[in-house]
Each structure stands twice: as structure tokens, then as C-alpha cells.
Design an enzyme around this catalytic site. Structure first.
Site, PDB file in Angstrom:
ATOM      1  N   GLY A   1       0.765  -1.245   0.000  1.00 42.84           N
ATOM      2  CA  GLY A   1       0.000   0.000   0.000  1.00 42.84           C
ATOM      3  C   GLY A   1       0.790   1.285   0.000  1.00 42.84           C
ATOM      4  O   GLY A   1       0.328   2.308  -0.495  1.00 42.84           O
TER       5      GLY A   1
ATOM      6  N   ASP B   1       0.206   3.174   4.089  1.00 35.95           N
ATOM      7  CA  ASP B   1      -0.834   3.908   3.374  1.00 35.95           C
ATOM      8  C   ASP B   1      -1.875   4.469   4.339  1.00 35.95           C
ATOM      9  O   ASP B   1      -2.207   5.645   4.296  1.00 35.95           O
ATOM     10  CB  ASP B   1      -1.486   3.043   2.278  1.00 35.95           C
ATOM     11  CG  ASP B   1      -1.994   1.685   2.771  1.00 35.95           C
ATOM     12  OD1 ASP B   1      -1.803   1.349   3.967  1.00 35.95           O
ATOM     13  OD2 ASP B   1      -2.575   0.953   1.957  1.00 35.95           O
TER      14      ASP B   1
ATOM     15  N   ASP C   1      -5.863   2.264  10.268  1.00 37.34           N
ATOM     16  CA  ASP C   1      -7.271   2.073  10.591  1.00 37.34           C
ATOM     17  C   ASP C   1      -7.362   1.707  12.069  1.00 37.34           C
ATOM     18  O   ASP C   1      -7.484   2.589  12.922  1.00 37.34           O
ATOM     19  CB  ASP C   1      -7.843   1.004   9.656  1.00 37.34           C
ATOM     20  CG  ASP C   1      -9.344   0.825   9.819  1.00 37.34           C
ATOM     21  OD1 ASP C   1      -9.934   1.508  10.685  1.00 37.34           O
ATOM     22  OD2 ASP C   1      -9.927   0.013   9.099  1.00 37.34           O
TER      23      ASP C   1
ATOM     24  N   VAL D   1     -11.424   3.879   0.928  1.00 34.83           N
ATOM     25  CA  VAL D   1     -10.821   4.657  -0.163  1.00 34.83           C
ATOM     26  C   VAL D   1      -9.814   3.823  -0.950  1.00 34.83           C
ATOM     27  O   VAL D   1      -9.244   2.859  -0.426  1.00 34.83           O
ATOM     28  CB  VAL D   1     -10.131   5.938   0.372  1.00 34.83           C
ATOM     29  CG1 VAL D   1     -11.150   6.893   0.970  1.00 34.83           C
ATOM     30  CG2 VAL D   1      -9.052   5.589   1.394  1.00 34.83           C
TER      31      VAL D   1
ATOM     32  N   ARG E   1      -4.619   0.507  -7.165  1.00 39.70           N
ATOM     33  CA  ARG E   1      -3.446   1.124  -6.533  1.00 39.70           C
ATOM     34  C   ARG E   1      -2.824   2.197  -7.424  1.00 39.70           C
ATOM     35  O   ARG E   1      -2.148   3.096  -6.951  1.00 39.70           O
ATOM     36  CB  ARG E   1      -2.380   0.057  -6.240  1.00 39.70           C
ATOM     37  CG  ARG E   1      -2.788  -0.962  -5.193  1.00 39.70           C
ATOM     38  CD  ARG E   1      -1.566  -1.710  -4.706  1.00 39.70           C
ATOM     39  NE  ARG E   1      -1.879  -2.917  -3.953  1.00 39.70           N
ATOM     40  CZ  ARG E   1      -2.111  -2.954  -2.646  1.00 39.70           C
ATOM     41  NH1 ARG E   1      -2.112  -1.838  -1.950  1.00 39.70           N
ATOM     42  NH2 ARG E   1      -2.361  -4.104  -2.045  1.00 39.70           N
TER      43      ARG E   1
HETATM   44  P1  IMP Z   1      -5.179  -1.592  10.374  1.00 38.21           P
HETATM   45  O1  IMP Z   1      -4.240  -2.730  10.595  1.00 38.21           O
HETATM   46  O2  IMP Z   1      -6.553  -1.881  10.903  1.00 38.21           O
HETATM   47  O3  IMP Z   1      -4.642  -0.270  10.895  1.00 38.21           O
HETATM   48  O4  IMP Z   1      -5.391  -1.470   8.813  1.00 38.21           O
HETATM   49  C1  IMP Z   1      -4.383  -0.943   8.004  1.00 38.21           C
HETATM   50  C2  IMP Z   1      -4.390  -1.594   6.653  1.00 38.21           C
HETATM   51  O5  IMP Z   1      -5.731  -1.834   6.211  1.00 38.21           O
HETATM   52  C3  IMP Z   1      -3.801  -0.681   5.608  1.00 38.21           C
HETATM   53  O6  IMP Z   1      -2.412  -0.873   5.459  1.00 38.21           O
HETATM   54  C4  IMP Z   1      -4.575  -1.041   4.347  1.00 38.21           C
HETATM   55  O7  IMP Z   1      -3.920  -2.085   3.641  1.00 38.21           O
HETATM   56  C5  IMP Z   1      -5.911  -1.538   4.843  1.00 38.21           C
HETATM   57  N1  IMP Z   1      -6.983  -0.523   4.749  1.00 38.21           N
HETATM   58  C6  IMP Z   1      -7.687   0.035   5.754  1.00 38.21           C
HETATM   59  N2  IMP Z   1      -8.612   0.905   5.311  1.00 38.21           N
HETATM   60  C7  IMP Z   1      -8.476   0.921   3.958  1.00 38.21           C
HETATM   61  C8  IMP Z   1      -9.146   1.663   2.902  1.00 38.21           C
HETATM   62  O8  IMP Z   1     -10.030   2.510   3.106  1.00 38.21           O
HETATM   63  N3  IMP Z   1      -8.723   1.385   1.642  1.00 38.21           N
HETATM   64  C9  IMP Z   1      -7.746   0.491   1.336  1.00 38.21           C
HETATM   65  N4  IMP Z   1      -7.090  -0.208   2.301  1.00 38.21           N
HETATM   66  C10 IMP Z   1      -7.451   0.008   3.591  1.00 38.21           C
HETATM   67 MG    MG Z   2      -4.313  -3.116   1.516  1.00 38.71          MG
END
Ligand code: IMP
Ligand code: MG
Length: 169
Positions: free
Chosen positions: A39, A94, A97, A148, A160
Site C-alpha cells: 500500500g 498507506d 485504521d 478509499v 493502486r
Molecule cells: P489496520 O491494521 O486496521 O490499521 O489497517 C491498516 C491496513 O488496512 C492498511 O495498510 C490497508 O492495507 C488496509 N486498509 C484500511 N482501510 C483501507 C481503505 O479505506 N482502503 C484500502 N485499504 C485500507
Molecule cells: Mg491493503
């Protein structure tokens, strides 16, 4: 209706401000920026071109998402890390979340390398998420709950290559 959330120029302008801050914060420190793949590739490439202090780069493949949902477990595509003795690590991703990906990656670097510090820099962060497992040192933009794509962000590995960030519908 316009789906574009951030244009390429808006992203580049904000990236310049973050690079300026990194240039100050890591002046006289040995810095390695780590691209969290896939990402961060687009953001990473733009960011490093704006950094003017001496620095090195490396990459780490990490995944936790399928479609628009987190799987809840973080998978590293590479096991052995360099030792990074005397170096400061800045992880670049990227989007933050829940923070699960960056927390697990930060812990991997803290446990398995001799890095002096491990911080992170993200293109996007979700502002409504009150339970983030990690606060990044640098954030380009905060967004709400919309999913997004573009500028490196994918839906099932597609989109991407879009030069801007747009809402996925
Ligand atoms: P986390 O581990 O919950 O913080 O999620 C982070 C990862 O989730 C990022 O590196 C992305 O690969 C993916 N991700 C979370 N939200 C989105 C989005 O809105 N679009 C695309 N990828 C996302
Ligand atoms: Mg991803």
C-alpha cells in the site's frame, strides 16, 4: 458526483510538509525509512524524493485486509530483518485504521532488530477510530469511515495505480 477525496497535487503538497518535518526531526540521526508493501509504494516514492538528509530505505511486505475488511491477523511476507544497529526506523504505510498492522510491525522491529527508535508515518488515518492501537508520528490526512482507493490503496489489489485518492463505491 465527485468521488475524488484528495488530488495528486494536494497529496504532494502535504507530503512536502511532512518531509520538511522529517528533515528537521532526524537531522544528525541515521534514518532508515521502511515501505510497508504494497500500500505505501506510491506515497513512499514521493516522500523519499523530498527528504534531503542522508537516509536509507528498505521494504517489508505486510497484509491484514481482504476486500474492505480487516482479517484481524497480520501476515509478514518476509521473516528475517536486518539488524539496523544505531539506526532510527520510520515505518511508512498507506492508512492507519485500527493500528493493528503498524503495532505488529513496530513490535517486530523492536523485538528483532537493534534499532534505536521505531516510529511511523502514514498517508491516511481514520479520525473516528477512538481505539487506535498506535499513534503515528506523522499523518498526512485524516479521513472518516469511507473505504478509499488509489495512490497505493487497493480494493482486492486493484486501483493502486490511481494518481489520486477516491472513495470506493
Ligand atoms: P489496520 O491494521 O486496521 O490499521 O489497517 C491498516 C491496513 O488496512 C492498511 O495498510 C490497508 O492495507 C488496509 N486498509 C484500511 N482501510 C483501507 C481503505 O479505506 N482502503 C484500502 N485499504 C485500507
Ligand atoms: Mg491493503
Amino acid at each position: 458526483m465527485d468521488k475524488i477525496l484528495f488530488s495528486e497535487q494536494q497529496i504532494l503538497d502535504r507530503t512536502q510538509l511532512i518531509a520538511n518535518q522529517i528533515n528537521q526531526d532526524y537531522k544528525d540521526k541515521q534514518l532508515t525509512l521502511i515501505a510497508i508493501l504494497n500500500g505505501s509504494v506510491v506515497f513512499f516514492a514521493d516522500l523519499i524524493k523530498k527528504i534531503t538528509i542522508p537516509m536509507q530505505i528498505d521494504c517489508l511486505g505486510v497484509s491484514s485486509y481482504e476486500g474492505t475488511k480487516s482479517t484481524g491477523n497480520v501476515v509478514f511476507r518476509q521473516n528475517k530483518l536486518q539488524d539496523f544497529t544505531d539506526r532510527h526506523i520510520l515505518l511508512v504505510d498507506d492508512i492507519l485504521d485500527t493500528g493493528l498492522t503498524l503495532k505488529a510491525t513496530t513490535e517486530k522491529f523492536l523485538n528483532e532488530t537493534n534499532a534505536l527508535s521505531v516510529n511511523s508515518c502514514v498517508l491516511l488515518s481514520r479520525k473516528n477510530n477512538k481505539h487506535k492501537l498506535l499513534i503515528p508520528r506523522y499523518t498526512a490526512f485524516e479521513i472518516s469511515n469511507e473505504f478509499v482507493v488509489g495512490y497505493g490503496l487497493d480494493y482486492n489489489e486493484e486501483f493502486r495505480n490511481l494518481p489520486h485518492i477516491e472513495i470506493f463505491r
